[in-house]
Design a protein around this motif. Structure first.
Motif, short mmCIF file in Angstrom:
data_model
loop_
_atom_site.label_atom_id
_atom_site.label_comp_id
_atom_site.label_asym_id
_atom_site.label_seq_id
_atom_site.Cartn_x
_atom_site.Cartn_y
_atom_site.Cartn_z
N ASP A 19 -14.18 -8.19 50.99
CA ASP A 19 -15.56 -8.27 51.44
C ASP A 19 -15.89 -9.74 51.70
OD1 ASP A 19 -18.31 -8.27 51.77
OD2 ASP A 19 -18.61 -6.61 50.37
N ALA A 20 -16.06 -10.09 52.96
CA ALA A 20 -16.26 -11.48 53.36
C ALA A 20 -17.63 -12.01 52.98
CB ALA A 20 -16.04 -11.63 54.86
N ARG A 21 -18.46 -11.19 52.35
CA ARG A 21 -19.75 -11.68 51.88
C ARG A 21 -19.62 -12.33 50.51
NH1 ARG A 21 -22.49 -5.97 53.30
NH2 ARG A 21 -20.55 -5.40 52.23
N PHE A 22 -18.37 -12.43 50.01
CA PHE A 22 -18.10 -13.06 48.72
C PHE A 22 -17.06 -14.15 48.90
CE2 PHE A 22 -20.01 -9.15 47.43
CZ PHE A 22 -20.60 -9.40 46.19
N ALA A 23 -17.21 -15.21 48.12
CA ALA A 23 -16.16 -16.22 48.00
C ALA A 23 -15.45 -15.95 46.68
CB ALA A 23 -16.76 -17.62 48.00
N PHE A 24 -14.13 -16.09 46.70
CA PHE A 24 -13.38 -15.77 45.49
C PHE A 24 -12.18 -16.69 45.36
CE2 PHE A 24 -11.92 -13.07 48.94
CZ PHE A 24 -10.55 -13.25 48.90
N ASP A 25 -11.77 -16.89 44.13
CA ASP A 25 -10.59 -17.70 43.83
C ASP A 25 -9.35 -16.96 44.33
OD1 ASP A 25 -8.31 -18.87 42.39
OD2 ASP A 25 -9.83 -19.93 41.22
N VAL A 98 -15.85 -15.64 41.24
CA VAL A 98 -16.31 -14.82 42.36
C VAL A 98 -17.79 -15.12 42.51
CG1 VAL A 98 -16.81 -12.51 43.20
CG2 VAL A 98 -14.63 -12.97 42.10
N GLU A 99 -18.24 -15.39 43.73
CA GLU A 99 -19.65 -15.70 43.98
C GLU A 99 -20.08 -15.06 45.29
OE1 GLU A 99 -22.13 -17.44 42.59
OE2 GLU A 99 -21.26 -18.75 41.07
N PRO A 100 -21.27 -14.47 45.33
CA PRO A 100 -21.82 -14.05 46.63
C PRO A 100 -21.95 -15.27 47.52
CG PRO A 100 -23.08 -13.11 44.81
CD PRO A 100 -22.17 -14.14 44.21
N LEU A 101 -21.53 -15.15 48.77
CA LEU A 101 -21.54 -16.29 49.69
C LEU A 101 -22.92 -16.40 50.34
CD1 LEU A 101 -19.90 -18.56 50.87
CD2 LEU A 101 -19.00 -16.99 52.60
N LEU A 102 -23.75 -17.24 49.73
CA LEU A 102 -25.13 -17.44 50.18
C LEU A 102 -25.40 -18.93 50.28
CD1 LEU A 102 -26.77 -14.88 47.72
CD2 LEU A 102 -26.30 -14.49 50.16
N PRO A 103 -26.42 -19.34 51.06
CA PRO A 103 -26.71 -20.78 51.16
C PRO A 103 -26.94 -21.44 49.81
CG PRO A 103 -27.89 -19.57 52.87
CD PRO A 103 -27.26 -18.53 51.97
N GLU A 104 -27.61 -20.74 48.92
CA GLU A 104 -27.92 -21.33 47.62
C GLU A 104 -26.74 -21.37 46.66
OE1 GLU A 104 -29.68 -17.07 47.58
OE2 GLU A 104 -29.39 -18.73 48.99
N VAL A 106 -23.54 -22.22 47.74
CA VAL A 106 -22.44 -23.01 48.32
C VAL A 106 -22.00 -24.12 47.39
CG1 VAL A 106 -21.84 -24.61 50.17
CG2 VAL A 106 -23.00 -22.47 50.71
N ARG A 107 -22.95 -24.85 46.81
CA ARG A 107 -22.59 -25.97 45.93
C ARG A 107 -21.87 -25.47 44.69
NH1 ARG A 107 -22.54 -31.11 47.93
NH2 ARG A 107 -22.98 -32.68 46.34
N SER A 108 -22.34 -24.36 44.15
CA SER A 108 -21.69 -23.78 42.97
C SER A 108 -20.27 -23.33 43.31
CB SER A 108 -22.51 -22.60 42.45
OG SER A 108 -21.82 -21.91 41.43
N ILE A 109 -20.09 -22.72 44.47
CA ILE A 109 -18.76 -22.27 44.90
C ILE A 109 -17.83 -23.46 45.06
CG2 ILE A 109 -17.49 -21.25 46.83
CD1 ILE A 109 -19.92 -19.40 47.25
N GLU A 110 -18.35 -24.56 45.60
CA GLU A 110 -17.54 -25.76 45.79
C GLU A 110 -17.01 -26.27 44.45
OE1 GLU A 110 -18.33 -29.75 48.29
OE2 GLU A 110 -19.47 -29.64 46.41
N ARG A 111 -17.89 -26.35 43.46
CA ARG A 111 -17.48 -26.83 42.14
C ARG A 111 -16.47 -25.88 41.49
NH1 ARG A 111 -19.78 -30.95 39.51
NH2 ARG A 111 -19.13 -30.07 37.52
N LYS A 112 -16.75 -24.59 41.60
CA LYS A 112 -15.85 -23.62 40.98
C LYS A 112 -14.49 -23.60 41.67
CE LYS A 112 -19.45 -20.65 39.06
NZ LYS A 112 -20.10 -19.32 39.06
N SER A 113 -14.49 -23.78 42.97
CA SER A 113 -13.23 -23.83 43.71
C SER A 113 -12.43 -25.05 43.28
CB SER A 113 -13.50 -23.87 45.21
OG SER A 113 -12.30 -24.04 45.93
#
Length: 338
Positions: A19-25, A98-104, A106-113
């Motif tokens: 599901d491309a609406r999520f970012a995941f490790d 795993v994070e829902p890919l939303l504008p708010e 993005v920063r959290s996903i960057e750090r977790k990645s």
């Protein structure tokens, strides 16, 4: 929307859906590709490795963003639950992000990645001293369009520069270049994993430098003591030089034997091995010893301490290798058993 090829799927085909609406490790992919598995978030499927019999059902559930009926022969991993994965490459057991890919987010996903790309078993400087600094540098490198190999190349130039500076007795200059190189040695790997730009050549380039240069730094430091003004006698010089190279080579041989025989790093066998990796006589802890000695004006004592610590570390790993040979049961990592 879920990602798929759109081609007809046979009932026995293995299918990977995301599901491309999520970012995941990416670690989740390694976990679910071992057998039919579905990764869920709040009950809804977001990653799936299944046969064609279930693909359409899961695809529709992904598209609708709704929970689904679980097939009895498919394993379920809850990304928002207590599911964990043992990452053999990065030597850690973790719950990948795993994070829902939303504008708010993005920063959290960057750090977790970024932090997800960190090795779980490494030295104390890499683990505790500069993760935040390396995060900033990795972000800048990505924004500037730098490749991991470019960062490694800069590190290689600094590595050679530090070696020359040490040999000429410019210990502070060499130390400065060495520390910058060590930080960049973290940045290039994180940049490669976070931007998915890893390459076989880059891996050989980076690890080749890491493998070869440490004893030459210590040799340069030892040789530069006379020019710096704190020389050691000829006999002690020869003894220290012999110890430095012998312990380094033998230590690497022991690690190689363990990895060849047991298919894992010696540092991840038992918890004590992972803890000892923080301070074992590798480059970063050794350079920290040299820096402290330099601050106190006794770089000669620093190289003696590095040699002694190298002997003790070699003894520890030798004992652990012998214990592994004598162990009555299969050797597995304490993290894979969790």
């Amino acid at each position: 929307m879920p990602l798929h090829t759109g081609e007809p799927i046979g009932s026995g085909d293995r299918v990977f859906l995301a599901d491309a609406r999520f970012a995941f490790d990416p670690a989740w992919m390694g976990a679910i590709l071992k057998k039919p598995t579905v990764l869920t978030w709040e009950g809804r499927p977001i990653l799936a490795h299944v046969t064609g019999d279930f693909a359409d059902v899961i695809r529709r559930a992904m598209a609708a963003g709704e929970p689904w009926s679980v097939p009895v022969d498919v394993e379920i991993l809850a990304a928002d639950g207590d599911a964990t994965v043992y990452n053999h490459e990065l030597r850690k057991r973790e719950r990948p992000f795993v994070e829902p890919l939303l504008p708010e987010t993005v920063r959290s996903i960057e750090r977790k990645s970024y932090f997800g790309a960190y090795k779980g078993v490494t030295d104390l400087l890499t683990k505790y001293a500069w993760p935040e600094l390396a995060l900033v540098l990795t972000r800048w490198a990505a924004k500037l369009g730098l490749t991991p190999n470019m960062v490694t190349a800069v590190g290689a130039v600094l590595c050679v520069g530090a070696t020359i500076a040490f040999f000429e007795g410019h210990l502070w200059l060499g130390m400065l270049m060495g520390w910058i190189m060590m930080v960049l040695d973290t940045v290039d790997g994180k940049l490669a994993r976070c931007t998915i730009t890893s390459s076989a050549i880059g891996n050989i380039f980076d690890h080749g430098i890491d493998l070869i240069h440490p004893p030459f730094w210590y040799w340069g430091w030892l040789a530069g003591l006379a020019a710096y003004g704190t020389p050691v006698g000829a006999e002690l010089y020869g003894l220290l030089l012999w110890v430095i190279f012998a312990t380094y080579i033998l230590g690497r041989v022991i690690e190689g034997i363990f990895e060849w025989r047991y298919k894992m790093h010696i540092h991840v066998w038992r918890k004590i091995d992972s803890q000892f990796r923080l301070i074992t006589a590798r480059r970063n802890p050794n350079v920290l010893i040299l820096l402290i000695a330099l601050v106190f004006g006794r770089p000669d004592v620093g190289i003696i301490l590095v040699a002694l610590w190298s002997i003790l570390s070699l003894a520890f790993h030798t004992v652990r290798l012998v214990q592994a040979f004598l162990a009555p049961k299969p050797i597995v990592s304490w993290m894979s058993e969790s």
